[in-house]
Design an enzyme around this catalytic site. Structure first.
Site, PDB file in Angstrom:
ATOM      1  N   CYS A   7       0.847  -1.183   0.000  1.00  0.00           N
ATOM      2  CA  CYS A   7       0.000   0.000   0.000  1.00  0.00           C
ATOM      3  C   CYS A   7       0.885   1.235   0.000  1.00  0.00           C
ATOM      4  O   CYS A   7       2.102   1.150   0.109  1.00  0.00           O
ATOM      5  CB  CYS A   7      -0.912   0.020   1.226  1.00  0.00           C
ATOM      6  SG  CYS A   7      -2.007  -1.412   1.370  1.00  0.00           S
ATOM      7  N   GLY A  38      -0.756   0.538  -5.175  1.00  0.00           N
ATOM      8  CA  GLY A  38      -2.042  -0.069  -4.905  1.00  0.00           C
ATOM      9  C   GLY A  38      -3.112   0.491  -5.816  1.00  0.00           C
ATOM     10  O   GLY A  38      -3.195   1.703  -5.999  1.00  0.00           O
ATOM     11  N   ASN A  71       0.587   0.506   5.860  1.00  0.00           N
ATOM     12  CA  ASN A  71       1.215  -0.250   4.780  1.00  0.00           C
ATOM     13  C   ASN A  71       1.980  -1.402   5.399  1.00  0.00           C
ATOM     14  O   ASN A  71       2.880  -1.190   6.216  1.00  0.00           O
ATOM     15  CB  ASN A  71       2.171   0.640   3.985  1.00  0.00           C
ATOM     16  CG  ASN A  71       3.020  -0.145   3.000  1.00  0.00           C
ATOM     17  OD1 ASN A  71       2.579  -1.152   2.457  1.00  0.00           O
ATOM     18  ND2 ASN A  71       4.250   0.309   2.779  1.00  0.00           N
ATOM     19  N   GLY A  72       1.645  -2.628   5.025  1.00  0.00           N
ATOM     20  CA  GLY A  72       2.353  -3.785   5.558  1.00  0.00           C
ATOM     21  C   GLY A  72       1.407  -4.898   5.942  1.00  0.00           C
ATOM     22  O   GLY A  72       0.274  -4.978   5.451  1.00  0.00           O
ATOM     23  N   TYR A 102      11.011  -4.179  -7.568  1.00  0.00           N
ATOM     24  CA  TYR A 102       9.768  -4.061  -8.322  1.00  0.00           C
ATOM     25  C   TYR A 102       8.867  -2.904  -7.906  1.00  0.00           C
ATOM     26  O   TYR A 102       8.409  -2.138  -8.738  1.00  0.00           O
ATOM     27  CB  TYR A 102       8.986  -5.378  -8.209  1.00  0.00           C
ATOM     28  CG  TYR A 102       7.620  -5.358  -8.863  1.00  0.00           C
ATOM     29  CD1 TYR A 102       7.495  -5.505 -10.246  1.00  0.00           C
ATOM     30  CD2 TYR A 102       6.453  -5.197  -8.111  1.00  0.00           C
ATOM     31  CE1 TYR A 102       6.243  -5.487 -10.852  1.00  0.00           C
ATOM     32  CE2 TYR A 102       5.197  -5.178  -8.716  1.00  0.00           C
ATOM     33  CZ  TYR A 102       5.093  -5.320 -10.079  1.00  0.00           C
ATOM     34  OH  TYR A 102       3.868  -5.299 -10.683  1.00  0.00           O
TER      35      TYR A 102
END
Length: 512
Positions: free
Chosen positions: A2, A28, A101-102, A257
């Site tokens: 995210c 996201g 995020n995570g 990435y």
């Protein structure tokens, strides 16, 4: 994966948060949300969809206030209900809004304790809502009245003791200020920025530095592992770093990435890391294929371009753009189901025949995860007339699940899991397959920051830096997050949107 952002400013932050989320859209594509606070009170807009689709002018006009947070989401467990779009909100003890995020690796355990012992209700299956309620509870037991910075930091310390996994968090305490913190291993990224203003400084936190750049915030530094940052509503900055030695292990897949090449994470340039990945990969190709007959090197757009340029330079081969990308198709890596990924490759990429016909082609990609995309791209190259198709990955074989917030959860779906390089080569249909070495990847990324001695490389090595991941946990994760589970989850989401059912944890208050 995210993206999160938070801003405390001397002017309205709604448009700035929109712009920040837009440049981090690659993190996201499932849902987006912004919450602001000011003289008009708490204002919120969130829904499933891309940033540009979730926020129309009528929504932006209402997102008033000089402090706010934003979130973009892609789910690691399949399609998301609209109710799981972030940020999340609780009204006790003060009114707290949080974006995350995570992934918490002990989310189920925490959820049970929150319901039974902390007497807090959970409305969704999201670990982000769990994290919010843990923070809210820990703040409530410490503060009587308006919380002090020390009480806020003590609450964050308690979150670190209770929560395991990888997480970067931004939260807004209504009428108090903005809080941001990062897990004790620093697995997920978080950067702090400052913008000078005639009335004082504006402050911002975000998942990637590119969000700071476009808003003309100066990148101050990364939030350190285990550190908490608190900015009062009037712009006064406080921070607390953990005591003792810190084991900093940022996620290396960010550099492979996820992150934009123009971002700097943990004082490391993503662009330079990818250049060095190309240099390392070229060396590996020369060692394994010294008498190569490569005519042309072609990247798989977009992430692999930087590495492919370096491979071509060091091999003395031509670099060509052989695939044209439809930029209105989402990232295939985060799509639901193998069938959808296979179909999307054809919609996403089209080959330029003259760059392939009669040539021995080396295709470069950033990584090979499920192998579906690689297989389809090699097929496209052969259909375009390539005589031979070689394939090289700028990352090592992805053999293990990721449990810290990246959608690499089901080992059975990873093409390299339990297979040799030769077996993967045969499955994807390449004439030769060459992977980056793990030590080469690490050397590429950490080159610019010798203070970071290790990374989270779990999807390549199977070594989990938090030390709490068991075989039972991985088996349960695979059961929940394989493609069949995701498709079931998406079917339930569509039913929810149609009004056919409700969704939540046992004992949760649900919308009707």
């Amino acid at each position: 994966m995210c993206g999160i952002a938070g801003i405390v400013s001397h002017r309205g932050v709604g448009q700035s948060l929109y712009d920040a989320l837009t440049v981090m859209q690659h993190r996201g594509q499932d849902a987006a949300g912004i919450v602001t606070w000011g003289k008009d009170g708490l204002r919120q807009r969130k829904s499933n969809g891309l940033v540009r689709d979730v926020f129309k002018q009528r929504h932006m006009d209402k997102l008033t206030g000089n402090i706010g947070i934003g979130h973009i989401r892609y789910p690691t467990a399949g399609g998301a209900h609209a109710a799981e779009a972030q940020p999340f909100y609780v009204n006790s003890p003060y009114g707290i809004v949080l974006g995350h995020n995570g992934n918490l690796t002990n989310s189920d355990e925490l959820a049970e304790l929150l319901i039974k012992e902390d007497r807090r209700h959970l409305n969704t299956g999201s670990d982000s809502e769990v994290l919010l309620n843990v923070f809210a509870h820990e703040l409530q037991v410490r503060a009587n009245g308006k919380p002090t910075p020390e009480q806020i930091f003590d609450a964050v310390d308690a979150v670190h003791r209770r929560c395991r996994g990888g997480y970067a968090v931004v939260a807004m305490i209504v009428g108090v200020g903005l809080v941001a913190f990062r897990d004790p291993n620093g697995i997920r990224p978080l950067v702090l920025g400052k913008r000078e203003h005639e009335s004082g400084n504006d402050y911002m936190v975000a998942s990637e530095s590119v969000a700071l750049d476009i808003l003309q915030f100066e990148r101050m530094r990364d939030v350190q592992p285990g550190e908490a940052v608190f900015v009062e509503t009037d712009g006064i900055l406080h921070s607390r770093k953990p005591e003792g030695e810190v084991r900093h292990t940022p996620c290396i897949f960010e550099f492979v990435y996820f992150a934009r090449p123009d971002s700097i994470i943990d004082n490391l340039s993503v662009y330079k890391a990818r250049l060095r990945m190309g240099e390392e990969l070229a060396g590996k190709i020369v060692r394994e294929f010294p008498d190569h007959d490569i005519d042309v090197i072609i990247p798989i757009p977009d992430t692999s371009r930087t590495a492919a340029v370096q491979v071509a330079y060091h091999l003395g081969a031509k670099y060509r753009e052989g695939f044209i990308k439809n930029r209105y198709i989402g990232r295939t890596f985060i799509m639901l189901g193998q069938e959808e990924r296979m179909q999307s490759v054809r919609r996403k990429l089209n080959a330029i025949d003259l760059e392939f016909r009669g040539k021995n082609v080396l295709l470069i990609d950033d990584s090979i995860v499920r192998g579906t995309t690689s297989q389809q791209i090699i097929k496209l190259a052969r259909e375009a007339g390539a005589r031979k198709v070689y394939f090289a990955s700028a990352a090592p074989p992805v053999r293990y699940p990721n449990v810290y917030g990246i959608d690499i959860p089901a080992a059975s779906e990873l093409i390299a899991n339990g297979r040799t390089v030769e077996e993967v080569q045969q499955l994807i249909g390449a004439d030769r397959l060459i992977y980056q070495d793990l030590h080469g990847l690490i050397r590429s990324v950490r080159h610019g920051n010798s203070s970071i001695t290790e990374f989270d490389t779990s999807c390549f090595s199977g070594e989990y830096v938090t030390g709490d991941i068991t075989d039972d946990y991985l088996h349960e994760l695979e059961r929940r997050r394989n493609d069949i589970a995701k498709q079931t989850h998406e079917t339930r989401r569509q039913s929810f949107v149609a009004g056919d059912e409700v969704h939540g944890r046992p004992g949760a208050v649900v919308g009707m």
